[in-house]
Design an enzyme around this catalytic site. Structure first.
Site, short mmCIF file in Angstrom:
data_model
loop_
_atom_site.label_atom_id
_atom_site.label_comp_id
_atom_site.label_asym_id
_atom_site.label_seq_id
_atom_site.Cartn_x
_atom_site.Cartn_y
_atom_site.Cartn_z
N HIS A 233 0.78 -1.24 0.00
CA HIS A 233 0.00 0.00 0.00
C HIS A 233 0.81 1.29 0.00
O HIS A 233 0.82 2.04 0.97
CB HIS A 233 -1.01 0.02 1.15
CG HIS A 233 -0.50 -0.51 2.46
ND1 HIS A 233 0.66 -0.08 3.05
CD2 HIS A 233 -1.02 -1.45 3.28
CE1 HIS A 233 0.82 -0.72 4.19
NE2 HIS A 233 -0.18 -1.56 4.37
N ASN A 279 -5.06 2.57 7.46
CA ASN A 279 -3.63 2.63 7.62
C ASN A 279 -2.97 2.01 6.40
O ASN A 279 -3.19 0.83 6.15
CB ASN A 279 -3.24 1.85 8.88
CG ASN A 279 -1.82 2.14 9.32
OD1 ASN A 279 -1.13 2.95 8.71
ND2 ASN A 279 -1.39 1.50 10.37
N ASP A 306 -6.08 -4.47 0.08
CA ASP A 306 -5.99 -4.32 1.54
C ASP A 306 -7.39 -4.33 2.15
O ASP A 306 -7.70 -3.57 3.07
CB ASP A 306 -5.24 -3.04 1.92
CG ASP A 306 -4.81 -3.04 3.39
OD1 ASP A 306 -4.32 -2.01 3.86
OD2 ASP A 306 -4.99 -4.08 4.06
#
Lengths: 432, 323, 181
Positions: A233, A279, A306
């Site tokens: 990410h 996050n 994610d």
């Protein structure tokens, strides 16, 4: 049971329509549209639908074992299949942590039983994600789950020596370490992107440098020990720059970006609605623009969701108490179409590369991401590129409802999915 | 405006309306019967997740002076100690018929969640949320400044206000910068660079690292509490260095203009950000700030609850979802 | 359609007469305190006080009493801004309070004023002076001193203009708008 299908009138990678004949789990034949004929084959009218190799998600959280209240391998697989995926890599931050052959085999088996997508468990890098002791990476690699991707995702492998050892160790079985880049001391109790907005909202900031400094260190380490590195990410413009620099020097690094980081910015945090808490955090418009550019030019190799389901009580509260994470499997392709295809940054071949071929290569899921040609394993997704649909949180297949797109209208809808030549999704619904 | 969540939700006219109303209500303290019937039959709940006797009592007095029924709910349940959740507490209060909830919480944005999540139907007053805002404190500070320096009327146009201390962690600073500039004051923030938030150049105020440079040109000096624990997290090296550089002692106080006042939201760290001598001097108006707090909170409760609702028109800032 | 029912000369004479009546009833101005109800009750109270001072050659205390917080109809509209309340320092205990207002209508304003007074102190007596009594009482309230009795219908409006606020002294009666009772 052998089943054969004729996919009538599909457009591979957006090219001109053809018929694809699937039998015994492979692509048997590709003919001019309308011309295919095969004994006993079931015809699926698919006029004008875009055909892509089945999508592969290198980064997803299935929550089982331990948090079955939020998601299970089965419900996560449903969400994945409906999102066009034929394979997913399930992250290791479960309870217990997937740091032994036993746990990864359990997850692998659950995936086999569900059967909707190929579930590849990711093994933890360190025992209990504690960051101090290497987990039994070799045992996990040799287990039935054949783990090749290792990650402490959720936490950063921040100890430089440990990261070095991990990078070196996995060379023995051609594994890859996938780093969640977050310098822990710079991000203690961080809640959102560090920016003028975090100063105004009174939320502790998560500075870009906490991500960039780890990536910078790790690419140099990977270069030094001659190992492969994957960066999870990527979320900032600076991170994209560092990966680009590393690749220019021939460093063996791959990078991923999430769909939400391609569409959403920190402005949404003004509402203090924890559905936007994630996050790494949502960043600025400039970061988003750099991510588009990086994904388009290949600096960022893949899109990975994610997908992070959370139970209601972990999101229906004040910001500081909420868990980090957003759903992503069912909306990923639509968000990529919205941000990259409709804007002309990426064509359908580009989408296939970023969402299927490249993740399959990095994760070594060899049956997936294969080109749509005769002889390839028949992992195929058929997409209605012109459709538009409104995201309704309660109607998503995931057990959880924490999608940031609730109420939004998105383009492109997955109509059919075949995994190894068998339908898993038909007419937009799970089909077994 | 149904809620008071942030000083940013007020415009100058509304802020002055609150201050003018507070001035009228202040006279109640001088009467033998210190009560007005206005909120009779209304229930105000003080929902305090953080300890704060001072603010809680202030709101309690304000509500009781207006004849409202007051319930004090000292709640546990922060992100650290998972007690009953904010949502469940809110649902309980709604079931019990709270007309207004005055909430203090350690999580920035908790009042916003309470107001917008659909858990309660009543009015929400932010009594301090994390490091985000404390709007009634800013209102009472503005009221105090106006009383001393503008004869208790109008706005604060051209007044120079200096706020010194841990701005990074201060909700009082944020609310004051917003409200004081809305009322026309010139605000300067002073502190070490480590205690000033990112992006502060975009705030409607000036910034300085040098308190001595700013003091001679200050009409109202507000000192913020600086906690010694910040030393452990390396925000400044020692208490001595901090108070030497940024503390208000007698030597600095005499350099203020004659008419200038010294303020502090309390509780004070005598010897750290403010010397005991200064705290007890004539210039210091902290005790009056407390009294003004009751009047200002009476005004807020009256304007939000005293009528049919929607008393005050404001610019609502919405954080809506992506289009 | 509007009609001037009191011009500035009429108002002046009414105030003079009321002032004399107050003095007659109370046998002088000792212990008197005039409380005007804002907005226009207050300047009226000041004028009456000035007149009484001229007649008696002795000062009379004047104050204002805002009754907004004591209204019985608060919940029907958004919260109203408050007007000024200023009670002379000596207080009202044991004295004769003369409430002064411009128009007496339902009587609810005066009811609120009586409640406000009882929270401030205990006067010996409370009397009521109004410039105009337009009838239609909804409570058992009656004025002691009246400038003009003005029969009206519900839809009509009585508009009082005073120099201090409106630049001129005039009481006007306006017709009900089309279609109202």
């Amino acid at each position: 049971m052998n089943q054969s299908f004729i996919l009538r009138g599909v457009r591979p990678y957006g090219d001109d329509p053809v018929d694809i004949v699937v039998a015994d789990g492979v692509i048997r034949q590709i003919t001019a549209a309308g011309a295919a004929f095969a004994d006993g084959a079931e015809v699926q009218e698919a006029n004008g639908l875009i055909a892509l190799p089945g999508l592969v998600d290198l980064h997803t959280h299935l929550r089982e074992p331990g948090r079955e209240d939020a998601e299970t391998v089965e419900t996560g697989s449903q969400a994945a299949a409906l999102g066009g995926y034929t394979a997913v890599f399930a992250m290791a931050n479960t309870f217990p942590v997937a740091d032994t052959a036993g746990v990864v085999e359990q997850v692998w088996r659950l995936g086999q039983e569900s059967g909707l997508v190929d579930v590849h468990p990711v093994g933890a890098v360190t025992v209990g994600l504690g960051g101090t002791q290497l987990a039994e990476l070799g045992a996990m690699a040799g287990s039935a789950a054949q783990v090749r991707v290792f990650s402490d995702d959720g936490k950063c492998v921040s100890d430089a020596v440990l990261m070095r050892r991990a990078l070196e160790y996995v060379k023995a079985f051609d594994g890859v370490i996938a780093q969640h880049a977050q310098e822990p001391r710079l991000t203690e109790n961080a809640q959102m992107n560090e920016s003028p907005l975090s100063g105004v909202l009174g939320l502790t900031g998560w500075p870009a440098v906490a991500e960039e400094s780890i990536i910078a260190r790790d690419v140099l380490l990977a270069h030094h020990v001659g190992s492969r590195l994957h960066v999870c990410h990527v979320s900032t413009a600076g991170s994209v720059d560092i990966v680009r620099w590393a690749k220019a020097r021939g460093i063996n690094v791959t990078a991923e970006v999430t769909p939400h980081h391609l569409l959403l910015t920190e402005e949404l945090v003004r509402s203090y609605d924890p559905v936007y808490k994630v996050n790494p955090p949502l960043r600025s418009a400039d970061d988003v623009a750099a991510l588009w550019e990086g994904l388009a030019d290949g600096t960022i190799d893949i899109v990975a969701t994610d997908h992070a389901p959370h139970a209601l009580e972990d999101k229906d509260c004040e910001w500081g108490a909420a868990s980090f994470g957003m759903l992503g499997l069912q909306t990923a392709l639509s968000v990529v179409v919205e941000t990259m295809v409709r804007t002309g940054r990426l064509d359908w071949r580009g989408v296939a590369e970023r969402m299927s071929a490249a993740p399959a290569r990095i994760g070594q899921a060899h049956d997936h991401g294969q080109p749509l040609e005769v002889g390839s394993v028949a992992n195929i997704v058929l997409v209605d590129a012109d459709a538009r649909w409104v995201v309704e949180a309660d109607l998503l297949a995931s057990k959880s409802h924490n999608t940031p797109y609730a109420g939004m209208e998105l383009p492109a809808r997955v109509e059919h999915v075949l995994k190894r030549g068998r339908f898993t999704v038909r007419n937009g619904m799970v089909d077994r | 405006m149904r809620h008071l969540l942030s000083a940013a939700d007020l415009d100058s006219a509304t802020a002055q309306l609150i201050l003018d109303t507070a001035a009228e209500l202040a006279t109640v303290t001088d009467r033998s019967v210190k009560k007005l019937p206005t909120l009779r039959g209304r229930t105000v709940v003080n929902l305090f997740f953080e300890d704060s006797t001072r603010t809680r009592i202030s709101f309690e007095m304000a509500a009781k002076r207006l004849s409202a029924d007051v319930i004090n709910f000292a709640a546990k349940g922060s992100s650290v100690s998972k007690g009953e959740s904010l949502k469940d507490t809110a649902l309980t209060l709604e079931a019990m018929g709270a007309d207004a909830v005055v909430i203090r919480h350690s999580a920035s944005g908790a009042p916003h969640r309470l107001a917008n999540a659909g858990w309660i139907g009543g009015t929400v007053v932010n009594a301090g949320d994390g490091t985000h805002e404390h709007p009634t404190q800013a209102l009472l500070d503005a009221y105090t400044i106006r009383r001393h320096l503008r004869g208790g009327k109008g706005d604060l146009d051209g007044l120079r206000v200096t706020i010194v201390g841990d701005v990074l962690h201060s909700r009082v600073a944020r609310s004051n910068v917003l409200l004081l500039s809305i009322l026309g004051a010139d605000v300067t923030l002073v502190g070490p660079p480590t205690l000033l938030p990112t992006g502060i150049d975009s705030w409607p105020c000036k910034v300085s690292y040098d308190i001595d440079e700013v003091i001679p040109g200050t009409d109202a000096l507000m000192m913020l509490r600086v906690q010694l624990e910040r030393m452990q997290a390396a925000y400044f090296p020692s208490a001595r260095e901090y108070s030497r550089a940024y503390g208000l002692d007698r030597e600095r106080m005499v350099k203020l203009p004659d008419h200038a006042i010294v303020m502090h939201p309390g509780p004070m760290n005598r010897g750290m950000e403010i010397s005991a001598e200064v705290a007890d001097s004539d210039r210091a108006v902290m005790v009056e700030q407390v009294a003004n707090g009751v009047s200002v909170r009476m005004a807020v409760l009256y304007l939000l609850l005293g009528g049919s609702g929607e008393a005050i028109a404001t610019a609502e800032k919405s954080g809506g979802r992506a289009a | 359609m509007s009609k001037v029912v009191l011009d500035d000369a009429d108002i002046g004479r009414a105030i003079t007469r009321i002032s004399h009546e107050i003095l007659e009833r109370n046998k002088g101005s000792e212990d008197l305190i005039l409380l005007g109800i804002p907005t226009r009750g207050f300047p009226l109270a000041k004028r009456i006080a000035a007149t009484i001072e001229r007649i008696e050659s002795a000062p009379v205390e004047v104050g204002s009493l805002d009754i907004t917080l004591y209204r019985d109809d608060l919940r029907l509209r958004p919260a109203r801004p408050l007007e000024a309340t200023s009670i002379p320092a000596a207080g009202i205990d044991g004295r004769v309070v003369v409430l002064v207002d411009d128009v007496l209508y339902s009587g609810r304003t005066i009811r609120a004023a009586l409640d406000a007074i009882s929270d401030i102190g205990r006067p010996r007596a409370v009397q009521l002076a109004v410039l105009v009594d337009r009838g239609h009482r909804e409570l058992p309230i009656r004025p002691d001193f009246v400038g003009k009795n003005l029969p009206t219908s519900h839809g009509e409006q009585v508009r009082v203009a005073l120099r201090e606020f409106d630049g001129t002294d005039e009481v006007t009666l306006l017709d009900a708008p089309e279609g109202t009772a």
